[in-house]
Design a protein around this motif. Structure first.
Motif: not given
Length: 616
Positions: A201-224
Motif C-alpha cells: 500500500s506504499d504510495q510510492g509504488n502506486l501509478i497514475l495511469y489514468s492521466s494518459y487516458q484523459r489526454e488520449l480522449n482529448r486528442l481524439y475528441l479534437i480530431a473527431s
C-alpha cells in the motif's frame, strides 16, 4: 496463484498502461474473492476476463528476452494460445449476456487480435462491444451507484471510444460512435497498484495511469469532426467534401486545437525526442515513458491523416497551374486562402513523419515499446512515417535531406524486419518498405543520368522529340541548375525559378509526380508501390470527383510518365503477398471493387491468413 500473480504483473507492465479497460481497485477485489481456488457460477464472466488477461500476458512473457525465461518460452506460448481459445469458445455466451465484465473481455480480446491475431475478428468485436456498451448505458453519464462503479464505467466507455477512433483511421471505415450520442465526462485521476506478487500500500509504488487516458480522449475528441468528414459514409467515393473550404476550416481548427493540446501536455506525458529513456528500475517511469511515446505517435499520425486531403487539394492546384503554364496560358490563378494553408500542410505533414521516425534514435525506449502492447502500433506509425519520408526524398532525391531520410528509412526497415518475428503487421510493412526504397533509389539514378536541355528549346522538349534531337544546354546554364532538375521535373516549364521554390512547393510538386506515376520506369518491376502511395496519400482520388477511378489509365502525356511511355496493364496484378481476400474481392486489378473498399486505411496491409502462432 503464484504464477497467476506473476502474469498479472506482466499484464500491467506490458498492456494496462496502454489500454485501461481494467479498473484495478475493483478488479483486485474480484480477484481476492477467488484466491481460495473456488468461484461461484455467477463469476464465470470474471474468470473469462481473467483468462484473456493471462493469455495476453503469457504472449508478452514468451517474448521477453533473458536466460531465466528462455527455457519456458514454449510453455508461455501454449498458455497464451489455450487461454485465448478458451475465451473465444465462450464469446457468443459473453455477447448474449451483456455486462461490464463482458465488455472488458471483448475490449481486451479485440485489442490483442488487432495487433497479433485476426484483425477481421477485432473489427467485428469492436462493433459488438459498442452495441453492448450502449445497451448497458455506458455512453451516458450517471451519478448513481458507488464511486468505484461510476469510475469503472467511465474508464471502459472512453477505452471503447478511443478504440473506435483508432479503428476508423486504421481500417479506413466510418466512426462507430457519434459524439452527439454520448455525454460521459472524463475519468478521475486514480492511483493504481500494479504489484500482485508482493502487494503493498506504499504510495510510492502506486501509478497514475489514468492521466494518459484523459489526454488520449482529448486528442481524439479534437480530431473527431475531421475524422468523421474523412471516413464518414457521406464522403466515401468522392473528394468534393474533402477539398472544399468547409474541410479546410475543419482541418485548420483541429490542427490549432491539437497543437494547443500538445503544448499543454503534462511533463510526464511529453516525450523528449532529444533524450533516450534512462532505466531506473521504476515501473512508474517506464509506464510514463511508454505513455508519452504512445501519445506522440498518435498525435503525429492524426496530423498526417488530417492533412492528407489538403495535400491532395494542393496537388490539384499545382497540376492545374502546370497545365496552364505548359499551354502558354499567362493568366494567373487566384486561389483562396485555404490554398496557402494546403501548402503549409505539407510542412506539418512532413514534420510529423520526421518526429515519428526519430523513435529509431531512442533505442532504449524502442526496446521497451517492442516488449509491450505498443509493438504493432509502433510498427504501423513507423511504416506511415517511412512512406511520407520517401515522398519527401522523391522531391529532392540528391539533397542532404534525402540522404538523411535514406539513413532513417534504413533504421526503420531494420526495426521492422526484427519486429516481423513478433508482429504480422511489421512483416508486411517491411515487405512494402523494401519496394519503396527501390522506388527512391530508382528516382536518384534517374536524376543523376537524366539529360538537360536549353531554355530556348523547352517547347521542343515537350513535343515528344527525342533527346538526340534537342541541343544540349550551355555550360553556364547547366552548372546553374539545381542538381534535382531534370526534363521530367514537374516544374520543367518554369525551371529557372525552381531554386526559389519553397520546400513545401517542391514537396507538393513531388506528390503530383507520385500521383501520376512518373517515377516508375516499369509498372511490373515495382509491384504495388504506386498503388500503395496513391491510396495512402490520395485516398479521396479513387473514385474521383467525377465518380471514376483516378488511377491513371490514359496515354503518357496525360499520366505524366517519362518519354518511354510505359503503359500499365488494365488488369495489373497485385503481388501474391497481398491477399485480396482481406478486401473482400479478387485479384482482378487495381480498378476492382476491393481497391474501392480500402478508403485510405491500412486494412489492406493485414495478412488475414496469419494465425498469430508462426513466429518465423
Amino acid at each position: 496463484m503464484e504464477i497467476l500473480y506473476v502474469l498479472l504483473e506482466e499484464y500491467f507492465d506490458a498492456i494496462h498502461w496502454f489500454s485501461l479497460a481494467i479498473y484495478e481497485p475493483k478488479f483486485r477485489q474480484m480477484l481476492h474473492s477467488i484466491s481460495d481456488g473456488f468461484a461461484h457460477h455467477s463469476q464465470k464472466p470474471f474468470l473469462l476476463l481473467l483468462a484473456v488477461m493471462l493469455g495476453m500476458a503469457s504472449w508478452y512473457r514468451a517474448q521477453r528476452s533473458g536466460v531465466d525465461l528462455a527455457d519456458h518460452s514454449d510453455e508461455w506460448w501454449v498458455w497464451s494460445t489455450d487461454l485465448l481459445k478458451l475465451v473465444e469458445s465462450n464469446i457468443v455466451e459473453i455477447m448474449d449476456k451483456p455486462s461490464i465484465t463482458a465488455v472488458q473481455t471483448c475490449i481486451l480480446l479485440g485489442s490483442h487480435h488487432v495487433y497479433h491475431g485476426r484483425p477481421n475478428l477485432s473489427f467485428s468485436l469492436l462493433g459488438a462491444t459498442v452495441k453492448m456498451s450502449q445497451s448497458l448505458g455506458l455512453h451516458r453519464q450517471t451519478s448513481r451507484g458507488p464511486l468505484e462503479d461510476i469510475e469503472e464505467r467511465k474508464r471502459i466507455w472512453w477505452t471503447i471510444y478511443t478504440w473506435d477512433r483508432f479503428a476508423s483511421i486504421t481500417y479506413g471505415r466510418p466512426l462507430g460512435i457519434n459524439d452527439e450520442d454520448c455525454d460521459v465526462i472524463m475519468p478521475a485521476d486514480v492511483l493504481e497498484n500494479p504489484s500482485f506478487v508482493t502487494p503493498t500500500s506504499d504510495q510510492g509504488n502506486l501509478i497514475l495511469y489514468s492521466s494518459y487516458q484523459r489526454e488520449l480522449n482529448r486528442l481524439y475528441l479534437i480530431a473527431s469532426p475531421a475524422l468523421k468528414a474523412i471516413f464518414g459514409s457521406r464522403t466515401l467515393g468522392t473528394s468534393n467534401q474533402l477539398t472544399g473550404d468547409t474541410y479546410y476550416e475543419l482541418a485548420k481548427n483541429a490542427t490549432q486545437d491539437l497543437q494547443r493540446w500538445y503544448r499543454l501536455l503534462p511533463s510526464h506525458l511529453s516525450l523528449d525526442l532529444e533524450q533516450d529513456f534512462h532505466a531506473d528500475g521504476s515501473l512508474k517511469s517506464r509506464a510514463y515513458a511508454l505513455q508519452s511515446l504512445s501519445l506522440q505517435l498518435t498525435y503525429d499520425n492524426v496530423l498526417i491523416i488530417l492533412h492528407r486531403p489538403l495535400l491532395n487539394r494542393q496537388v490539384d492546384i499545382l497540376s492545374t497551374d502546370n497545365e496552364r503554364a505548359a499551354l502558354g496560358d499567362g493568366n494567373s490563378i487566384n486561389h483562396s486562402g485555404s490554398a496557402a494553408f494546403s501548402v503549409a500542410s505539407s510542412e506539418l505533414w512532413s514534420n510529423a513523419a520526421v518526429r515519428t521516425s526519430r523513435v529509431t534514435e531512442l533505442p532504449v525506449l524502442a526496446q521497451l515499446a517492442t516488449e509491450s502492447h505498443l509493438v504493432a502500433f509502433l510498427a504501423i506509425n513507423l511504416f506511415n512515417a517511412a512512406v511520407v519520408l520517401a515522398v519527401m526524398a522523391l522531391s529532392e532525391p540528391l539533397s542532404d535531406t534525402a540522404q538523411d531520410i535514406k539513413r532513417t528509412i534504413t533504421r526503420i526497415l531494420r526495426l521492422q524486419d526484427l519486429l516481423g518475428k513478433r508482429s504480422a503487421l511489421s512483416k508486411q510493412c517491411a515487405t512494402i518498405l523494401k519496394n519503396v526504397v527501390i522506388l527512391l533509389l530508382r528516382r536518384e539514378s534517374e536524376t543523376i543520368f537524366a539529360p538537360l536541355f536549353s531554355t530556348s528549346q523547352r517547347t521542343q522538349a515537350q513535343t515528344q522529340q527525342t533527346p538526340a534531337e534537342i541541343s544540349l544546354m550551355s555550360v553556364e546554364d547547366t552548372l546553374r541548375l539545381p542538381l534535382d532538375f531534370t526534363l521530367n521535373s514537374p516544374s520543367f516549364v518554369g525551371y529557372q525559378t525552381w531554386p526559389d521554390l519553397s520546400r513545401s512547393h517542391r514537396l507538393n510538386e513531388s506528390l503530383i509526380s507520385v500521383q501520376h506515376g512518373n517515377y516508375l520506369d516499369s509498372w511490373e518491376r515495382t509491384p504495388c508501390v504506386l498503388t500503395l502511395l496513391m491510396w495512402l496519400f490520395f485516398p479521396v482520388l479513387g473514385p474521383g470527383n467525377d465518380g471514376q477511378s483516378s488511377i491513371p489509365t490514359e496515354g503518357p502525356e496525360r499520366r505524366g510518365f517519362s518519354e518511354q511511355g510505359m503503359q500499365p496493364h488494365s488488369n495489373y496484378q497485385l503481388p501474391a503477398e497481398y491477399d485480396s481476400s482481406m478486401y473482400g474481392g479478387s485479384q482482378d486489378g487495381v480498378h476492382d471493387s476491393h481497391m474501392e473498399n480500402i478508403d485510405g486505411g491500412l486494412y489492406w496491409l493485414w495478412d488475414t491468413t496469419w494465425n498469430g502462432i508462426d513466429r518465423e
